[in-house]
Design an enzyme around this catalytic site. Structure first.
Site, short mmCIF file in Angstrom:
data_model
loop_
_atom_site.label_atom_id
_atom_site.label_comp_id
_atom_site.label_asym_id
_atom_site.label_seq_id
_atom_site.Cartn_x
_atom_site.Cartn_y
_atom_site.Cartn_z
N SER A 24 -49.70 85.53 16.08
CA SER A 24 -49.23 84.25 15.57
C SER A 24 -48.86 84.27 14.09
CB SER A 24 -50.28 83.17 15.82
OG SER A 24 -51.52 83.51 15.21
N HIS A 234 -52.82 79.11 9.25
CA HIS A 234 -51.72 80.08 9.36
C HIS A 234 -50.81 79.93 8.15
CE1 HIS A 234 -53.00 80.31 13.56
NE2 HIS A 234 -52.30 81.43 13.65
#
Length: 253
Positions: A24, A234
């Site tokens: 990811s 993230h």
């Protein structure tokens, strides 16, 4: 899982081919900008491999990365996208092998520092016992499939500035310190295994440290978003562009 190839006519023979492999952190999670929000791989135009490829249109590009990927997924579904004419590879995988997403969620949801820290320590132990040999196998497979390629192993950043501008809500500094230590463990293992493989390692920690959560500067990592947990922790658009891409440019050429 379907890889996306972007190849200008005749470019592959002239300027090589770049293949992005990973999880990811390699796609668009955290940027909130996707090609197709229903695609489980969650790829998008502002991830660092796409940005590099867009700046080098004469180089063929294959996006094999997919959100949620482990080393086993990379071996089973992504390494096969490499070919002998591949000239450049980035590899960013490992966090999912040690269940880091679950560790983060547990730290967010528990009020007990000790429970959070115990989960982090278990993940670090798994990194040493399980992830380390898995990375060796993965890197060996990458080299076998792309024998002439320049390979860059891309690391993960620390998430927090300890004692920084976090306010009174959220995780404690003990929990934040524990989570940062997990990033340190991953970096140490990834660096050692990549060196053994003859690959270049990009340590993301010094790149992101001035821009981590609670730094007081522009943050390059998404903080906790209760309504979008799968975006949290993230790299955001700036993290991909000003963090990863800027650090990778002199390494990738």
């Amino acid at each position: 899982m379907v890889a996306i190839a972007f190849v200008a006519p005749g470019s592959q023979a002239a300027a090589g081919k770049y293949v992005a492999i990973g999880d990811s952190y390699t796609v668009a999670v955290g940027t909130k900008t996707y090609d197709n929000p229903d695609d489980p791989c969650r790829r998008g135009p502002t991830a660092y491999p796409r940005l590099w490829a867009a700046a080098h249109p004469d180089v063929g590009f294959v996006e094999a990365s997919c959100s949620g990927a482990t080393t086993a997924d990379v071996m089973n579904s992504q390494v096969g996208q490499l070919t002998p004419d591949t000239s450049l590879v980035t590899v960013q995988v490992g966090g999912n092998d040690v269940g880091f997403v679950d560790v983060l969620k547990n730290c967010i949801l528990t009020v007990d520092d000790a429970d959070c820290i115990a989960g982090v320590e278990a993940a670090k132990a798994a990194a040493s016992s399980t992830l380390s040999p898995a990375l060796s196998k993965t890197y060996s497979a990458v080299r076998a499939a792309a024998p002439s390629a320049k390979v860059i192993v891309v690391g993960y950043p620390r998430l927090y500035t300890i004692g920084g501008d976090c306010g009174i809500l959220g995780l404690s500094d003990k929990e934040r310190t524990a989570l940062n230590s997990a990033a340190d463990t991953l970096a140490e293992i990834m660096s050692a295994r990549s060196k053994e493989a003859g690959f270049t390692f990009l340590d993301a920690r010094p790149v992101f440290d001035p821009h981590t959560i609670c730094s007081g500067n522009d943050e390059w990592v998404t903080s906790l978003e209760w309504d979008k947990l799968n975006e949290s922790y993230h790299p955001n658009i700036e993290g991909h562009r000003d963090g990863y891409l800027a650090a990778l440019n002199p390494l990738m050429g």
